[in-house]
Structure formats: C-alpha cells, structure tokens
Design an enzyme around this catalytic site. Structure first.
Site, PDB file in Angstrom:
ATOM      1  N   GLY A  82       0.824  -1.092  -0.108  1.00 57.90           N
ATOM      2  CA  GLY A  82       0.009   0.108   0.070  1.00 57.90           C
ATOM      3  C   GLY A  82       0.732   1.108   0.022  1.00 57.90           C
ATOM      4  CG  ASN A  83      -0.317   4.580  -1.406  1.00 57.87           C
ATOM      5  OD1 ASN A  83      -0.939   5.582  -1.156  1.00 57.87           O
ATOM      6  ND2 ASN A  83      -0.499   3.935  -2.610  1.00 57.87           N
TER       7      ASN A  83
END
Ligand code: CTP
Length: 404
Positions: free
Chosen positions: A214-215
């Site tokens: 993810g980020n």
C-alpha cells in the site's frame, strides 16, 4: 458586497454577547439579511428584543421555535443552515467550539452549524485561562482543518476585572472577515449541471489474505475535492479505497486494488464532464496472491511484482470531447519538471503537483501545497487546508473548461 447575503448570526453566552449587537447592526447596515440565533446562555447576557429590533428576522432561540412564515409549525432545524450564505458565531464560547467540533447538535445554533454547507466563521471569546487550555486549542485546530474560519480574540479587559487574551475581536474586524470570506466564495453553483468523478486514497495490492502493498495516501485531498465540488453544485461520485464521512448527495464507490479502481473509473468516466485522479494508485502489484496466509515458518516470501494499468493515461488516451481530465503528481524531487512530463505523457488537461516530502504537504496531512500545471501555465497554491486547495483546483477546472 454584503447586500442580500443571508447571514445567520449565532450568539452564545458570554459577556461579549453585547458586542454581537454591534456586529448585527453593521451587517444590517451593509445590506445583509441577518437571522440571529441566541443560545440559552446568550439570553442571560442580552435580550431577544434588542436583536429582533435590529435584525431582518425575529430572534430564534430554540429547536422548537414556531415558524410564522411556514404555517406556524416548528422551523426545520436544518432550514436556517441550508439557506445561509454564511454562518457567523460571535462570541463563540468554549462550549460551542466543543459541541461544534464533536457534532453535538442539541440546540438550534449547533444544529444549524452541522446542517450548513456555507462558510462558517467563529469569533471566540473567553477568559485567558480557558482560551489557552489545550482542549480549546485542539477543538479550534480541528475546526480550522475542516475549513472553519476563526477570528481570534484580542488582548484586553475581560469580565470580572481580569485582563488578558480572550476578548472578543472588535466588531469591525469581525465584519471585515465576513466580507473577505464571502468575497473569496466561488459563485455558488458554478459547477451546477456537471458530473464529476473523483478518486481518493491509496490502493492496496494483496500479497495474501492479510498483507498488502500500500501507500500512505489518506484520501483527505480527494474527499475535500468531492465536498467542494458538491458544495458548488456538481453531481459527484467518489471512487475511494478509504471510507470517510461525506455530505448527502455524494455517491461513494469503495474499491481496494488498482484493478478495481480502474474498472470503477473506466466504466463511469465516459459520461463525466470532469475526472480528477487524486488517488495514489499502486504502480506495481504482486503477480500472484496467496490464497491463504503465508506463515512465518515458511520464511520470507519472494514477492514478484508486475505493473498495474495506468488509469490516468488510459483515460487520457480515450478522453471524450469536452471532458476535463485532472491528474495529481506526487513527487519528492524536481517537482515541476516531473509533473510537466506527466501532463504530456498522460494526456491530462491539468496536473496538480505536490512535493510529498515538504512539511505539512501531501500524504496524511490536513494541509497541502501544490502547483497546478496546464499547457498554458502554472498556478502556485501556498500551503493551506486541503479544502482550500480543492477550491483552487476546481477554479482551475472551470477556467480550463472555458477555453476547451
Ligand atoms: N495514476 C493512475 N494509475 C496508476 C498510477 C498513477 O491513474 N497506475 C495516476 C494518479 O492517480 C495520479 C497520476 O497518475 O493522478 C500520477 O501519479 P504518480 O504516482 O505521481 O505518478 P506515476 O505515474 O505513478 O509515476 P512515478 O510513480 O514514477 O512518479
């Protein structure tokens, strides 16, 4: 400037309530339509009659007031907020700030504040000790981050012979702020009739049922764009990976991966007038996703990655005539240069570039600092609340559309 503007003037219970009479008079003199709401506390300090004599409408004090214009039934607690061009609370007590922050709406003033989409100004006034208490600062910080305007108190004489910070700002300062906030308001409804699709948040690419790549995107900027667009009359759909509270009327489609976002966006985009790709879409995803949890005992897995589809570039290459396409560029170096090449490469009309490593900008923050690039130039927007950034982006969309 104030002529014909509908202003709700909320007055809460503090000694400075008497100064609200002067604020009311100045607003009326400037041509505004003023509806005063006095809380129970305010009525201990000032009389209803004073305000009713000055204002455009009788004073409202309770959720159960009868509306003489509307067949004598109780006024809808939402009506005043919905009709207002601006809601001003002067003075605002520590109690009011706390209730407004938490959404507690058990009196007419707080219900009006929660029901409005108009800009809100609060002018706090209280004793120095209360003004400096962390709870008050924290509540104000949250309200500011939501776009509420604050006219800070001044130093001077307070009730009970004390003196210090906490005295209500001068009525002329408060009225000047009302004018400047209204002057900066976009013409309400300037996005009326437009369908706008906005993406928000960071995608998650699963490695196994519990882990993902993810980020740090929080979705705050995308949702701020959605709220601003809806407030300006657009028909808004948000395709998001995160859930956040939204105003009624905004459609939210929840997705998780880049692929899901691609499908949700590509199927809707052809009928949209504006598409804003504010989401941080993963560039790579695991080639395979394990069907069950990878156990520690199996040792560190080797996660092979493959590129995801570039949604913005796909939209840019099949853009219907008249559609305005906006991309974002999250950069840490050579911001302007990288963003310019994204503008060209992805076929966008506008790129909103931000340096995600700058203090108070980009991921997770409530504020942002951006450069809005188009083929005809660049607009720099100094660090501000994400709602203010959203306003600037949508202003740029409107000017782009007028030359499209
Ligand atoms: N974007 C997209 N699909 C992707 C990757 C990015 O639609 N698979 C969009 C983003 O929503 C954003 C723009 O492209 O509007 C730029 O994203 P950014 O992450 O800044 O750039 P990338 O194209 O991913 O390039 P790089 O990561 O190398 O900077």
């Amino acid at each position: 400037m104030l002529a014909g503007k509908r202003i709700v003037l909320g007055v809460t219970g503090g000694i400075a309530a008497y100064k609200a009479v002067e604020v009311c008079r100045r607003l009326i003199d400037a041509g505004a339509h003023v509806t005063p709401i006095l809380t129970e506390g305010a009525l201990h300090f000032v009389g209803e009659t004073t305000f009713s004599a000055l204002a455009s409408e009788p004073v409202r004090t309770s959720l159960w007031d009868v509306d003489h214009d509307q067949d004598g039934s109780p006024i809808a607690h939402t009506r005043l907020g919905q009709e207002a061009d601006l809601v001003l609370v002067a003075p605002a007590t520590a109690r009011l700030l706390s209730d407004y922050r938490t959404g507690r709406s058990d009196d007419l003033l707080t219900a009006t504040l929660i029901a409005t989409r108009a800009p809100v100004i609060v002018a706090p006034a209280m004793h120095t000790e209360m003004w400096e208490h962390p709870s008050v600062s924290e509540n104000l910080g949250v309200l500011r981050a939501r776009g509420v305007h604050v006219v800070p108190p001044e130093e001077g004489r307070l009730a009970g012979g004390d003196s210090g910070a906490g005295r209500l700002a001068d009525p002329s300062t408060i009225v000047a702020r009302v004018e400047s906030v209204l002057a900066k308001q976009p013409t309400s409804g300037d996005l009326g009739g437009l369908r706008i699709l906005i993406t928000a948040g960071g995608t998650r690419e699963p490695i196994d049922p519990v882990r993902y790549i993810g980020n740090r995107s929080s979705g705050k900027q995308g949702f701020a764009l959605a709220e601003e667009a809806a407030a300006r009359g657009a028909d808004v759909t948000v395709v998001a990976t995160v859930r956040r509270p939204v105003s009624t009327g905004i459609e939210v489609v929840t997705v998780e991966t880049a692929d899901e976002m691609h499908d949700a966006v590509v199927s809707r985009a052809p009928t949209c007038d504006v598409v804003v790709m504010a989401a941080a879409v993963a560039d790579f995803r695991p080639v395979t996703t394990a069907g069950s949890k990878i156990k520690k005992a199996q040792g560190p897995p080797e996660v092979r990655l493959e590129p995801t589809v570039d949604i913005l570039a796909a939209l840019g290459s099949s853009k219907p005539t008249g559609q305005t396409l906006v991309g974002f560029a999250a950069e840490t170096d050579s911001v302007r240069q990288n963003a310019e090449s994204k503008l060209r490469a992805k076929g966008a009309d506008l790129i909103v570039a931000n340096d995600v490593s700058a203090p108070g900008a980009g991921f997770e923050h409530d504020t942002n600092e951006v450069v809005i690039l188009s083929t005809s130039g660049a607009i720099e927007v100094a660090k501000a609340d994400k709602r203010v950034i959203a306003r600037a982006v949508l202003d740029a969309v409107i000017s782009t559309r007028s030359s499209q």
